[in-house]
Structures are given as structure tokens and as C-alpha cells.
Design an enzyme around this catalytic site. Sequence first.
Site, PDB file in Angstrom:
ATOM      1  CE  LYS A 287     -36.487 -20.208 -47.333  1.00  8.59           C
ATOM      2  NZ  LYS A 287     -36.964 -20.505 -45.972  1.00  8.59           N
ATOM      3  CD  GLU A 376     -46.056 -17.494 -33.448  1.00  6.49           C
ATOM      4  OE1 GLU A 376     -45.000 -17.398 -34.108  1.00  6.49           O
ATOM      5  OE2 GLU A 376     -47.184 -17.231 -33.917  1.00  6.49           O
ATOM      6  NE  ARG A 404     -47.212 -12.926 -34.416  1.00  6.18           N
ATOM      7  CZ  ARG A 404     -47.176 -13.142 -35.727  1.00  6.18           C
ATOM      8  NH1 ARG A 404     -46.379 -14.052 -36.221  1.00  6.18           N
ATOM      9  NH2 ARG A 404     -47.952 -12.456 -36.544  1.00  6.18           N
TER      10      ARG A 404
END
Length: 642
Positions: A287, A376, A404
Amino acid sequence: MEIKPGPLLQQIQSPADLKKLGKEQLHQVCDELRQYIIDVVSVHGGHFAASLGVVELTTALHYVYNTPYDQLVWDVGHQAYGHKILTGRQEEFPTNRKYGGLSGFPKRSESEYDTFGVGHSSTSISAALGMAIAAKYKGEDRKSVAVIGDGSMTAGMAFEAMNHAGVADADMLVILNDNCMSIDPNVGALKEYLTDITTSQAYNKLKDDVWNALGKLPVGKKFTREIASKLEHSIKGMVSKSSNLFESLNIRYFGPIDGHNITKLVDTLQDLKNIPGPKILHIITVKGKGYALAEKDQTKWHAPGLFDKITGEIFKKKYDTPQPPKYQDVFGHTILELAESNPAIFGITPAMPSGSSLKIMMDKMPDRAIDVGICEQHAVTVSAGMATQGLKVFCNIYSSFMQRAYDQVVHDVAIQKLPVVFCLDRAGLVGEDGPTHHGAYDIAFMRCIPNMVVSAPMNESELRNLMYTAQLPQTQAPLVIRYPRGEGVMPEWRTPFEEISIGTGRKLREGEDIAILSLGHPGNFAAAAIRDVRQYGINAGHYDMRFVKPLDTNLLHEVLRRYSKIITVEDGTVTGGFGAAVLEFMQQHGYKAEVRILGIPDRIVEHGTLKELHRECGYDATAIADTLKEMMAEKVKVHLLQ
């Protein structure tokens, strides 16, 4: 400042233009694409490190596949800047995340190449599988590719999709972009599992040997596929037990390979196109690749804001006087302060320790502040489990991410009346991240749940006091504290803790003919508007309600007996929100008054700065002042004639 892409990139207005280039030219395309992203984001802002990490993958995918006929689905979408640039949006790219400009995420209404709108993680495999099933049913030779990060792979939805893909017999490729990061470093057993695959030298050497040998056999013949399958299963069972997770789900596994080797990526993707059925390609990337500072500190450079691309200096606004902190930082410091005196307090977050500022507590109390990964639903239910044992759990989730886990809030928390504290960060409009991240709906969907307390602080001190109240032994109901993205209003915010009686508001100002009932931070907009309209002879009352459930009925009776004109202000949807709750109360008790409800309208709100969006939605200070003048037009007219 005009930013020009490199000479090769300038020629690419679609993947068709990319395909005209020789494979040996793709290295230059990747270099120019990476530099263009750096140039634009440093000047205009946006997400940064994620797109740099997939430049080679993005280029290879559009070079090999026939997009948009072949369906390419990005997970989350932070990493899709290169995709946008290569698919006809190069000139528009500097408008990315600006009001009226390109979305920061893939968006179906923006381009035919954006096959699926995203913003939240872990949806790509399900979406791509749906597309693959549809292609099979319709008899289309259409390929479906899902690009998912190792962070997104931690969510249960990704495993649900793979479980289905293994028996669906659909032609789909999952590309696992493994960089050990989501926004913060990844956590959990899956991270260790992927590391084991990546570092198993014996397994990878045998895998490469078999792959190379199979490449010399006649491609496409039935016996080749059968031999490949048998050899792959044999070496996996023989060399690396950990390599069987994906294969056990009947998804053929290939890799890991270097995700920054464009030639290897192109060759591998071309081979995989000819292999039917569900398969996964594991690539290893960095990244922030190509920008040294982003490679070293990937969390910081996920979305750094504006910066000097040469020195790496991130530009911050400079002020002559102390400024208010961000609400998230008030949360982070306050939970640590409370936890130091209350050993029952724990913090839970689903993969957002930096964004939520729970990392402040994690650094000091790593055993009591837990990042559970992008999960979540699990975050809510594990909090509920801890609450059954007498712990005071602050479950910190962005408002839009809480959507969610709604079933878990109802089933696992509210029905059992477990005192979990839900700290909903980024409540209300969030700005440049746009509709997938706006926290517009939590007031409406939380206040309809029995046993639930729903609150919103108007400032930093109120946030501290609500958190203090939530952890007291006598607070035995699930409690929501919602607060917005960005700064508060109090430079001197470390106020002494005070208990707030559940369901009580505050009278901030007496008025005459009209009153404003506000919930949360927009109360500051209302206060500014009240000051602005004094010049027109308007003397408005102001009440900070603090709780939308339970409502302060005593305060509402007082207001509705006194005022015939009411304005409600909230940073949530006006459909079923705080204003609607006031109207329900009025109907139940037979009150008559002229009421205007200001808040987020019943439509999808796009991206822009917070100021632009508050103005567009009609609940900034100017809009509130305009509403006051409109409702008090006769009094204003008389005042101006005097």
C-alpha cells in the site's frame, strides 16, 4: 494549477486505447499512472495509498479483460483512482470528491465501467458472483472479477460469498490484494493464515513448478484441467496444511504472486481467463507503492489531505488561537480517562482504531481496547456478550457502518436490554466521502427500537458528560451517543464530568413567538442563526433536547404551551427522525403549532464539503435564519417599518 499526465497516459481515454500498446510499454503506463495520482491527490486531496498499491493490477486487468463487458468489481473503492483514470475520466480526475465532481468511489451512474457502487467493504465477491450467475443463465461469455483486500476479507460477508461461490459453478475470479492493511494494520487469525501462505517457500516452489509444467501442456483440453486439479490438491495437502482454506470451499487457489510485476500479472490473468469456475488469485502488494513516505506509514497516508509531494509535508491549517478538537478525539481521550477510574470499561471498534481515536486507549490499555477487524455484526454481539458479564462496553462504529449490524443491535442488545454504549462517529453528513458514508439514518432506525436510549451532544462537554453517564452503574439500558465528523466548538473542552439525567434537555434561551428545538451539533448552527436574526426583531427561544429517545416530555410541554411556531433542527434524515418524533408527541397530546423540520432531506445527498452540504440540505445557520425570517415575516415587516 494544471496537472498533465505523462505522454503515454495522455493517449489512453479508454481500455481500448490501453490494449493498443505493446506489453513492454505497460511499465511506462504504470509509472505515469502512479505519478499522475500523486500529482493530483497532493494538490486536490483524496484517498492516496490504496490506489498507489494497485496501479499494476489495475493496468493489467483493463489490458487483459474486455471491460466493461467483462465485469470488474472493486471492494470498498478507495483503490479505484487508477481505474477511473484509465476509463475515460482522466481530465475530470482533479474534480474527484469535489462538490459536483467525480465520486471518490466507483459509482454506477458515473461510468459504465463502474459495474457496482461501493464505499463499504466486503461486498465485491457477492456482487461479482451475482453477475457471474446472471451471465451463466443468459448464456453470455462474460467474465466477472472481484478485487478484494485482505482487510475486507475479514468480514463475514466475504466468507458467505465464497461459501456460495464454491457450489454455484459460476465463472468468477477473486483477486485477493494482500498488503496487510485496511486503513489500520489488519488483525486476526486470517492475517496470520495469509502470512503463512505467503512465506511457505516449499509450497510456493512446488506450486510454481506445477504451474510452469502445466503451461507446456495443450491448453484447454479436459485432461489438462484434471491433471492440474489433482496435482494442485496433492501438493497442497503434502506441503502446507494452511493452504487448504480456499480449496476446501471448492475455489481454486493460485499464487501468491508479486502484485507489482506487471508482466507476471498480465501473463497470469490471461492464463486464468481460460480456466472455468470459481478461482482466487492471491497477489502481494505494498500500500502506497512508489511514494516512500506512504509505504512507511500507510495509515497516515491513507487519506492525508493536501501535501507537498517533494518534501512530504502535509499541509495543516495554522491558527493564532487554540482551536476546538475533533469530536472523535474527545471520545478517544475521554474513554481513556473514564477507563482509568472504572476497570469495567472496554472499547471495541471494527477496524477503525485511528479513525475513531480508540487507538488512544489501545496504546495505553491494549488489553481493554480491541480492534475486531471489519466485522460490524461481530463487534456488536461480542460487546453484548461482554455486557452480560458486567462489563461497560463502548462499541465505537461509524454511523453508516452501524447499518450493517442492525439485526444484532435489535436481537442481541435491545431485546436483552444489555447496557452496551454505541458511540456513533461520523453521524450526519460526512463531506467528501459522500452518500455511502453519510450517517443520515441512525436517529430514525435507532429510535424505533424498544429499550434504546438515543442521544446527541451539542458540544464537547456534552459528549464527555454523556459518556460519563453511560458508564455509571445505574445506566442499565443500551445507549446511543451520536456525534459528527470534524471539529466541535470548545477549545477548552476538558470540563469536569457531570451526570445527565436520561431523557432531559436544556433550555438555552427564552424567546417570544418562535422556538428552535435542536438535537446535537446543529444546535450551534441554530444559536448562530438566532444571533443573526435579532436585527430583524426576532426573539427566538432555543432548546437543546439532547435525547431523541426518550424525549424530554416536560420540556416539550413547556415549549408547546408557550410557542405557536416551532423549528426542529437535526443532522439526520427528516423522515422518521427527531422532528418526526416531536410531531408524534404533538399528535399524542393534542397540540397545534406551525412546525418546520430542518435536516437531511429524503433523497440521496452526494459529496462535497460539509459547509456545501449543510447549505444544500437547508440546515446551516443561514438556512435556519432564513426559516426564522420566513415564519416571522409579519414581525420582520413591522420591525423594518419602525
